[in-house]
Design a protein around this motif. Structure first.
Motif, mmCIF file in Angstrom:
data_model
loop_
_atom_site.group_PDB
_atom_site.id
_atom_site.type_symbol
_atom_site.label_atom_id
_atom_site.label_comp_id
_atom_site.label_asym_id
_atom_site.label_seq_id
_atom_site.Cartn_x
_atom_site.Cartn_y
_atom_site.Cartn_z
ATOM 1 N N UNK A 24 -4.327 -1.564 1.111
ATOM 2 C CA UNK A 24 -3.026 -1.200 0.536
ATOM 3 C C UNK A 24 -2.593 0.194 0.972
ATOM 4 N N UNK A 25 -1.366 0.267 1.454
ATOM 5 C CA UNK A 25 -0.724 1.545 1.751
ATOM 6 C C UNK A 25 0.632 1.565 1.068
ATOM 7 N N UNK A 26 1.090 2.764 0.709
ATOM 8 C CA UNK A 26 2.401 2.913 0.081
ATOM 9 C C UNK A 26 3.088 4.140 0.664
ATOM 10 N N UNK A 27 4.282 3.924 1.205
ATOM 11 C CA UNK A 27 5.038 5.018 1.819
ATOM 12 C C UNK A 27 6.423 5.099 1.196
ATOM 13 N N UNK A 71 -1.191 14.776 -7.448
ATOM 14 C CA UNK A 71 -0.668 14.478 -6.124
ATOM 15 C C UNK A 71 -1.591 13.673 -5.241
ATOM 16 N N UNK A 72 -2.740 13.262 -5.782
ATOM 17 C CA UNK A 72 -3.711 12.510 -4.971
ATOM 18 C C UNK A 72 -3.337 11.040 -4.809
ATOM 19 N N UNK A 73 -2.385 10.551 -5.626
ATOM 20 C CA UNK A 73 -1.960 9.153 -5.523
ATOM 21 C C UNK A 73 -2.406 8.279 -6.675
ATOM 22 N N UNK A 74 -2.949 8.887 -7.738
ATOM 23 C CA UNK A 74 -3.497 8.111 -8.861
ATOM 24 C C UNK A 74 -2.448 7.196 -9.503
ATOM 25 N N UNK A 75 -1.342 7.791 -9.933
ATOM 26 C CA UNK A 75 -0.324 7.001 -10.627
ATOM 27 C C UNK A 75 0.341 6.001 -9.690
ATOM 28 N N UNK A 76 0.532 6.382 -8.435
ATOM 29 C CA UNK A 76 1.105 5.446 -7.466
ATOM 30 C C UNK A 76 0.201 4.227 -7.312
ATOM 31 N N UNK A 84 1.181 0.292 -8.090
ATOM 32 C CA UNK A 84 1.048 -0.784 -7.108
ATOM 33 C C UNK A 84 0.093 -1.868 -7.633
ATOM 34 N N UNK A 85 -1.009 -1.461 -8.243
ATOM 35 C CA UNK A 85 -1.972 -2.421 -8.788
ATOM 36 C C UNK A 85 -1.344 -3.310 -9.853
ATOM 37 N N UNK A 118 5.398 -1.360 -8.625
ATOM 38 C CA UNK A 118 5.960 -1.044 -7.315
ATOM 39 C C UNK A 118 5.267 -1.920 -6.267
ATOM 40 N N UNK A 119 5.990 -2.370 -5.245
ATOM 41 C CA UNK A 119 5.347 -3.159 -4.196
ATOM 42 C C UNK A 119 4.580 -2.271 -3.224
ATOM 43 N N UNK A 120 3.512 -2.793 -2.681
ATOM 44 C CA UNK A 120 2.798 -2.078 -1.614
ATOM 45 C C UNK A 120 3.625 -2.134 -0.338
ATOM 46 N N UNK A 121 3.538 -1.087 0.471
ATOM 47 C CA UNK A 121 4.199 -1.112 1.783
ATOM 48 C C UNK A 121 3.414 -1.981 2.750
ATOM 49 N N UNK A 122 2.095 -1.958 2.596
ATOM 50 C CA UNK A 122 1.201 -2.804 3.392
ATOM 51 C C UNK A 122 0.041 -3.232 2.506
ATOM 52 N N UNK A 123 -0.608 -4.357 2.878
ATOM 53 C CA UNK A 123 -1.783 -4.813 2.149
ATOM 54 C C UNK A 123 -1.424 -5.738 0.995
ATOM 55 N N UNK A 124 -2.445 -6.133 0.233
ATOM 56 C CA UNK A 124 -2.255 -7.090 -0.863
ATOM 57 C C UNK A 124 -2.988 -6.650 -2.119
ATOM 58 N N UNK A 125 -2.412 -7.026 -3.271
ATOM 59 C CA UNK A 125 -3.044 -6.861 -4.574
ATOM 60 C C UNK A 125 -3.172 -8.241 -5.201
#
Length: 228
Positions: A7-10, A41-46, A50-51, A55-62
């Protein structure tokens, strides 16, 4: 089971693009207590968003319990989230002019629990967080700790399989915060729900069965206890 695969999110485009999550993969067994930990800012809440399908992931699957979010329509994800998940935020998001009973009732209406079962569910949830005596009290008149317990009652009233807690003790003093954490851990045992806690508190994270440590949007380390 929760499966997060590549999973990536941009956000933004081209030169203004910001990569909030970078190629994240892990698996969480049912009934686990999991900490997503890292600095601001490490990406915890993002990652939590996504999980949970907020919010949708930019790439990958949940994938949660066999449901792949990327293959589902938005309205189906909304229904899945309303019936299978719940959320606890440090800002509470309760209705101040409604009573404790009314606040806890709301998720049952959204989850379409039969009307003749709702009062039973609400009273059980309020009892679980020791707020039975505040059933008819408006939320505005509760203390900070009581408001957080009310938020937890609302989160567990429909007996979700997955609970997300985003910095659930962030606005509380240490003694009240400890009480809230003990309550969450006990609910994990009694409900058998998977509990995912987003936190920067490394002491709290160390008490969890799984620690997913993030740094700059990527997994820095995953620490597991026992046979998980």
């Amino acid at each position: 089971m929760i499966e997060v695969q590549s999973v990536s999110k941009s956000y933004g485009k081209k030169s203004n693009q910001f990569h909030a999550l970078k190629n994240i993969s892990f698996t969480i067994p049912d009934g686990s207590i999991v900490a997503i930990v890292g600095k601001s800012g490490s990406g915890k809440s993002t990652l939590m968003h996504v999980m949970s399908g907020l919010e949708p992931a930019s790439e990958g699957t949940v994938t949660i319990n066999g449901k792949v979010f990327e293959n589902m329509k938005a309205k189906d994800i909304d229904v899945f989230r309303a019936t299978e998940m719940s959320f606890i935020f440090q800002s509470f998001f309760i209705e101040p002019n409604q009573t404790s009973f009314q606040n806890v009732m709301l998720p049952l209406e959204i989850a379409m629990i039969p009307r003749n079962k709702r009062a039973e569910y609400v009273n059980a949830a309020l009892e679980a967080v020791e707020l039975s005596d505040k059933s008819d009290v408006k939320a505005a008149n509760l203390s900070g700790g009581q408001k957080q317990r009310l938020a937890i009652a609302r989160a567990i009233v429909h007996k979700p399989k997955l609970i997300f807690a985003d910095e659930p003790t962030g606005n509380l003093d240490s003694a009240t915060g400890e009480h809230i954490i003990e309550l969450l851990f006990n609910l994990n045992k009694t409900l058998g729900s998977t509990l995912v806690i987003v936190t920067h508190d490394r002491e709290l994270a160390a008490r969890c069965q799984v620690q997913i440590k993030l740094k700059d949007g990527a997994i820095d380390e995953i620490v597991k206890k026992g046979n998980l």
